[in-house]
Design an enzyme around this catalytic site. Structure first.
Site, PDB file in Angstrom:
ATOM      1  N   HIS A 114      29.044  30.031  49.426  1.00  0.00           N
ATOM      2  CA  HIS A 114      29.096  30.245  47.990  1.00  0.00           C
ATOM      3  C   HIS A 114      30.394  29.716  47.408  1.00  0.00           C
ATOM      4  CE1 HIS A 114      31.350  33.687  49.598  1.00  0.00           C
ATOM      5  NE2 HIS A 114      31.913  33.828  48.405  1.00  0.00           N
ATOM      6  N   ASP A 116      32.986  31.055  44.411  1.00  0.00           N
ATOM      7  CA  ASP A 116      33.223  32.333  43.732  1.00  0.00           C
ATOM      8  C   ASP A 116      32.825  32.275  42.261  1.00  0.00           C
ATOM      9  OD1 ASP A 116      34.183  33.604  45.989  1.00  0.00           O
ATOM     10  OD2 ASP A 116      36.270  33.055  45.596  1.00  0.00           O
ATOM     11  N   HIS A 275      32.633  28.446  50.542  1.00  0.00           N
ATOM     12  CA  HIS A 275      33.193  29.104  51.718  1.00  0.00           C
ATOM     13  C   HIS A 275      32.218  30.154  52.247  1.00  0.00           C
ATOM     14  CE1 HIS A 275      34.579  31.390  48.202  1.00  0.00           C
ATOM     15  NE2 HIS A 275      34.618  32.456  48.976  1.00  0.00           N
ATOM     16  N   ARG A 290      41.986  39.581  46.929  1.00  0.00           N
ATOM     17  CA  ARG A 290      41.711  38.276  46.324  1.00  0.00           C
ATOM     18  C   ARG A 290      41.990  38.287  44.828  1.00  0.00           C
ATOM     19  NH1 ARG A 290      35.683  36.501  45.865  1.00  0.00           N
ATOM     20  NH2 ARG A 290      35.934  37.206  43.713  1.00  0.00           N
TER      21      ARG A 290
END
Length: 299
Positions: A114, A116, A275, A290
């Site tokens: 995906h 983000d 990723h 994150r």
């Protein structure tokens, strides 16, 4: 200490020199950055050189950076405005930081290719992920160069993708974490977003394959761009094409794999990468923070 010079096209202006080291991690994507202390604010030269390195390598990895949550927020904010994620749990003092990773009872669920928040109208420019705790073995993350994935598609396939629009949706991936009332509220706040199947990177001009199996649900205009005989031609051919495009992220030739250690930071460009967080360590614990930098509307 190795001086690095990036070209004007990579830096976006005049050539930039920086006195930190850059060690490529694979022929296609990723570089490890050394000789830099991220506990200190970036000066203008460091900022420009790191941004140029990000555009070139798409993933930057920093080791042994013992920074605080506040310092991580400040570092990420140097590259742009930060989002507050509507679903993931947040750091108690810094809502810009999401807390990722499972525990001994709940495994992590980020093990899907995906980019983000591609479901936003303005998806992420980049993400900065810091390892707090990780198992000694397992829990690696894979990144994929989706500009290379597009460039190496057969020419006929690239032509077939011209003008296609993909629909990206929050709910298929995150809806199971919500009550019915929460799903209704999130749908009102975050309707499905439509982005080009092939976007143009706003800083490098690269063409990037921009569909992912986590958030891309269907193509908005397949029937307008491709001749069909019957209804099943439309639906099945569209699904076959999407499945083929999803699989491009799984090609090892476009990838790099990172083994985490505590105080490792990964900073990547969500506009040109995907990723996959490998879930091979349960019930061991992996704890990450994150920060996600808001990007622009894909074109």
């Amino acid at each position: 200490m190795q001086a690095i010079t990036e070209s004007p096209s990579q830096a976006g202006s005049a050539a930039i020199e920086a006195s930190f080291s850059i060690e490529p991690m694979s022929p296609t994507i990723g570089a490890e950055i050394g000789d830099i202390d991220l506990t200190r604010p970036l000066d203008d030269g460091q900022y420009g050189a790191l941004r140029a390195a990000l555009l070139k390598h798409k993933l930057l990895v920093f080791r042994d950076q013992d920074i605080s949550a506040a310092q991580q927020v400040a570092l990420a904010r140097r590259f742009g405005e930060l989002e507050v994620h509507p679903v993931f749990p947040h750091h108690p003092e810094h809502p810009e930081l999401v807390m990722l990773g499972g525990d001994s009872k709940i495994p992590g669920r980020e093990n899907v290719y995906h980019s983000d928040v591609s479901w936003r109208a303005r998806p992420s420019m980049g993400s900065m992920l810091r390892c707090i705790e990780c198992p000694k073995v397992g829990g690696d993350t894979i990144w994929v160069n989706m500009a290379e994935a597009y460039a190496r598609l057969p020419e006929a396939t690239r032509t077939a993708l011209d003008g296609l629009i993909a629909v990206h949706d929050l709910l298929p991936a995150f809806g199971t974490r919500m009550t019915p009332e929460e799903r209704e509220a999130r749908r009102a706040a975050f309707p499905p977003a439509m982005h080009p199947v092939v976007r143009t990177h706003p800083e490098t001009g690269e063409r990037v394959l921009y569909v992912n199996e986590a958030f891309t649900t269907h193509l908005a205009n397949y029937i307008e761009k491709h001749e069909v005989r019957f209804g099943f031609d439309f639906r099945l051919a569209e699904m076959d094409l999407l499945q083929y495009l999803y699989r491009q992220a799984a090609a090892p030739e476009y990838q790099v794999r990172l083994k985490w250690r505590p105080n490792t930071i990964a900073f990547w460009d969500n506009r040109s990468t995907q990723h996959y967080a490998i879930q091979d360590y349960f019930p061991a614990r992996r704890s990450m923070l994150r920060a996600t930098i808001i990007g622009d509307v894909p074109v």
